[in-house]
Design an enzyme around this catalytic site. Structure first.
Site, PDB file in Angstrom:
ATOM      1  CE1 TYR A 160      31.066  33.575  38.123  1.00 45.20           C
ATOM      2  CE2 TYR A 160      29.287  34.316  36.681  1.00 45.20           C
ATOM      3  CZ  TYR A 160      30.642  34.153  36.941  1.00 45.20           C
ATOM      4  OH  TYR A 160      31.562  34.579  36.009  1.00 45.20           O
TER       5      TYR A 160
HETATM    6  N1  LIG Z   1      33.344  31.790  30.589  1.00 50.07           N
HETATM    7  C1  LIG Z   1      32.450  32.747  30.720  1.00 50.07           C
HETATM    8  O1  LIG Z   1      31.380  32.745  30.085  1.00 50.07           O
HETATM    9  C2  LIG Z   1      32.727  33.897  31.668  1.00 50.07           C
HETATM   10  C3  LIG Z   1      31.918  35.025  31.572  1.00 50.07           C
HETATM   11  C4  LIG Z   1      32.157  36.102  32.418  1.00 50.07           C
HETATM   12  C5  LIG Z   1      33.188  36.045  33.349  1.00 50.07           C
HETATM   13  N2  LIG Z   1      33.953  34.930  33.415  1.00 50.07           N
HETATM   14  C6  LIG Z   1      35.007  34.908  34.422  1.00 50.07           C
HETATM   15  O2  LIG Z   1      36.246  34.741  33.762  1.00 50.07           O
HETATM   16  C7  LIG Z   1      37.164  34.103  34.650  1.00 50.07           C
HETATM   17  C8  LIG Z   1      37.831  32.945  33.933  1.00 50.07           C
HETATM   18  O3  LIG Z   1      36.834  32.031  33.577  1.00 50.07           O
HETATM   19  P1  LIG Z   1      37.040  30.945  32.424  1.00 50.07           P
HETATM   20  O4  LIG Z   1      35.774  30.901  31.668  1.00 50.07           O
HETATM   21  O5  LIG Z   1      38.290  31.174  31.707  1.00 50.07           O
HETATM   22  O6  LIG Z   1      37.096  29.624  33.328  1.00 50.07           O
HETATM   23  P2  LIG Z   1      38.042  28.365  33.355  1.00 50.07           P
HETATM   24  O7  LIG Z   1      38.503  27.987  31.992  1.00 50.07           O
HETATM   25  O8  LIG Z   1      37.339  27.348  34.187  1.00 50.07           O
HETATM   26  O9  LIG Z   1      39.300  28.913  34.144  1.00 50.07           O
HETATM   27  C9  LIG Z   1      39.295  29.070  35.524  1.00 50.07           C
HETATM   28  C10 LIG Z   1      40.737  29.057  35.982  1.00 50.07           C
HETATM   29  O10 LIG Z   1      40.761  29.184  37.400  1.00 50.07           O
HETATM   30  C11 LIG Z   1      41.588  28.159  37.934  1.00 50.07           C
HETATM   31  N3  LIG Z   1      41.141  27.798  39.259  1.00 50.07           N
HETATM   32  C12 LIG Z   1      39.904  27.371  39.618  1.00 50.07           C
HETATM   33  N4  LIG Z   1      39.865  27.116  40.930  1.00 50.07           N
HETATM   34  C13 LIG Z   1      41.097  27.375  41.421  1.00 50.07           C
HETATM   35  C14 LIG Z   1      41.691  27.310  42.697  1.00 50.07           C
HETATM   36  N5  LIG Z   1      40.988  26.897  43.758  1.00 50.07           N
HETATM   37  N6  LIG Z   1      42.988  27.655  42.836  1.00 50.07           N
HETATM   38  C15 LIG Z   1      43.710  28.038  41.757  1.00 50.07           C
HETATM   39  N7  LIG Z   1      43.196  28.148  40.528  1.00 50.07           N
HETATM   40  C16 LIG Z   1      41.914  27.809  40.363  1.00 50.07           C
HETATM   41  C17 LIG Z   1      41.448  27.001  36.935  1.00 50.07           C
HETATM   42  O11 LIG Z   1      42.573  26.172  36.953  1.00 50.07           O
HETATM   43  P3  LIG Z   1      42.740  24.807  37.786  1.00 50.07           P
HETATM   44  O12 LIG Z   1      41.486  24.024  37.611  1.00 50.07           O
HETATM   45  O13 LIG Z   1      43.954  24.202  37.143  1.00 50.07           O
HETATM   46  O14 LIG Z   1      42.998  25.228  39.189  1.00 50.07           O
HETATM   47  C18 LIG Z   1      41.452  27.777  35.624  1.00 50.07           C
HETATM   48  O15 LIG Z   1      42.768  28.058  35.234  1.00 50.07           O
HETATM   49  C19 LIG Z   1      36.353  33.690  35.880  1.00 50.07           C
HETATM   50  O16 LIG Z   1      36.537  34.632  36.901  1.00 50.07           O
HETATM   51  C20 LIG Z   1      34.919  33.738  35.374  1.00 50.07           C
HETATM   52  O17 LIG Z   1      34.016  33.994  36.427  1.00 50.07           O
HETATM   53  C21 LIG Z   1      33.756  33.850  32.604  1.00 50.07           C
END
Ligand SMILES: NC(=O)c1ccc[n+]([C@@H]2O[C@H](COP(=O)([O-])OP(=O)(O)OC[C@H]3O[C@@H](n4cnc5c(N)ncnc54)[C@H](OP(=O)(O)O)[C@@H]3O)[C@@H](O)[C@H]2O)c1
Length: 261
Positions: A160
């Site tokens: 990651y």
């Molecule tokens: N949570 C943290 O601690 C954190 C920290 C730093 C950065 N981030 C970044 O923030 C961003 C959002 O993360 P989050 O925590 O909100 O995660 P999340 O709730 O798992 O959301 C991820 C989103 O991406 C979609 N997705 C995943 N695979 C996909 C695919 N193949 N095609 C289309 N859509 C897809 C998922 O929807 P579906 O499953 O419906 O496709 C979901 O809407 C990510 O880039 C993550 O790396 C997160």
């Protein structure tokens, strides 16, 4: 760029940060704001519910269900937004996930899958979105959700960290090359956010942000068009410090802060 009244595409919008940003943008716009939000992810049911929520808040909305690992779907989605609303002002390219992965126990495919999800999906939207914005006199804004994990090889998060680092460097070049066409880019580097993703990680999550707080930071950074934003401040400072430390000290500090043996 003020986001009220704009045409905005948010990828990874069915849950977590993307969903929180979409609902906040619609609520801020209010009725008759003219804000148009396209939301994209695989889970069609969640997108449909979100679309209705955005419309109730006064925005126009478009649900784009599909798999962003397919570059044709990504390209067609950008084209569909432009066909529907005549332009694309801003996008938040937000798809990604950082599962716990110990390099002593993974398969090659596990590592590559994380790269595809966090890096390839960015490329799949960045290139067509930039091409669409190049055709607009006023250019546009492309934001990418990166992570503080992209600045240092974290324990149990190596693939990651590597994927986010690659994405950050690509966006640095996008920032300097696309400006000539009026396209501004923003790289968002949050620390831990309380969303569904990463909950399985056997890591401490210091300074964890709520979804609402992270969404506010994202919108503020997009509107200010800051090339790169790291938040929250204390964890961003620790990340900078970690980078500056000699390797052995950095490794000891990371293990301690993240609670990893
Ligand atoms: N949570 C943290 O601690 C954190 C920290 C730093 C950065 N981030 C970044 O923030 C961003 C959002 O993360 P989050 O925590 O909100 O995660 P999340 O709730 O798992 O959301 C991820 C989103 O991406 C979609 N997705 C995943 N695979 C996909 C695919 N193949 N095609 C289309 N859509 C897809 C998922 O929807 P579906 O499953 O419906 O496709 C979901 O809407 C990510 O880039 C993550 O790396 C997160």
């Amino acid at each position: 760029m003020r986001l009220r009244g704009r045409v905005i595409l948010i990828t990874g919008a069915s849950s977590g940060l993307g969903r929180a940003v979409a609902t906040r943008l619609a609520a801020r716009g209010g009725p008759k704001s003219g804000t148009r939000i396209a939301v994209l992810a695989r889970r069609a049911g969640l997108l449909e519910t979100l679309k209705e929520e955005l419309e109730r808040a006064g925005a126009e909305a478009l649900a784009l269900p599909g798999d962003a690992l397919d570059p044709a779907f990504a390209r067609d989605s950008v084209a569909e937004v432009v066909a529907r609303w005549g332009r694309l002002d801003a996008c938040l390219l937000n798809i990604g996930s950082g599962p716990t992965q110990d390099l002593r126990a993974v398969e090659v495919e596990d590592v590559l899958r994380v790269m595809r999800l966090n890096y390839d999906t960015l490329v799949h939207f960045l290139i067509p979105a930039a091409a669409a914005m190049k055709r607009q006199q006023e250019g546009g804004l492309i934001a990418h959700t990166n992570s503080l994990a992209g600045f240092v090889g974290l324990p149990l998060q190596g693939p990651y960290s590597a994927a986010k680092a690659a994405a950050r460097v690509l966006m640095e070049t996008a920032h300097l090359e696309l400006r000539a066409h009026g396209i501004r880019t923003v790289t968002l580097c949050p620390g831990f956010i309380k969303t569904g993703t990463g909950r399985d990680a056997e890591l401490r999550r210091p300074f964890e942000l709520s979804e609402a707080r992270a969404a506010r930071e994202v919108i503020r950074a997009m509107e200010r068009e800051r090339a790169q934003t790291r938040f929250p401040g204390p964890l961003a400072a620790l990340t900078r410090l970690a980078r500056a430390l000699p390797t052995s000290l950095r490794e000891a500090a990371l293990r301690r802060v993240l609670g990893v043996e």
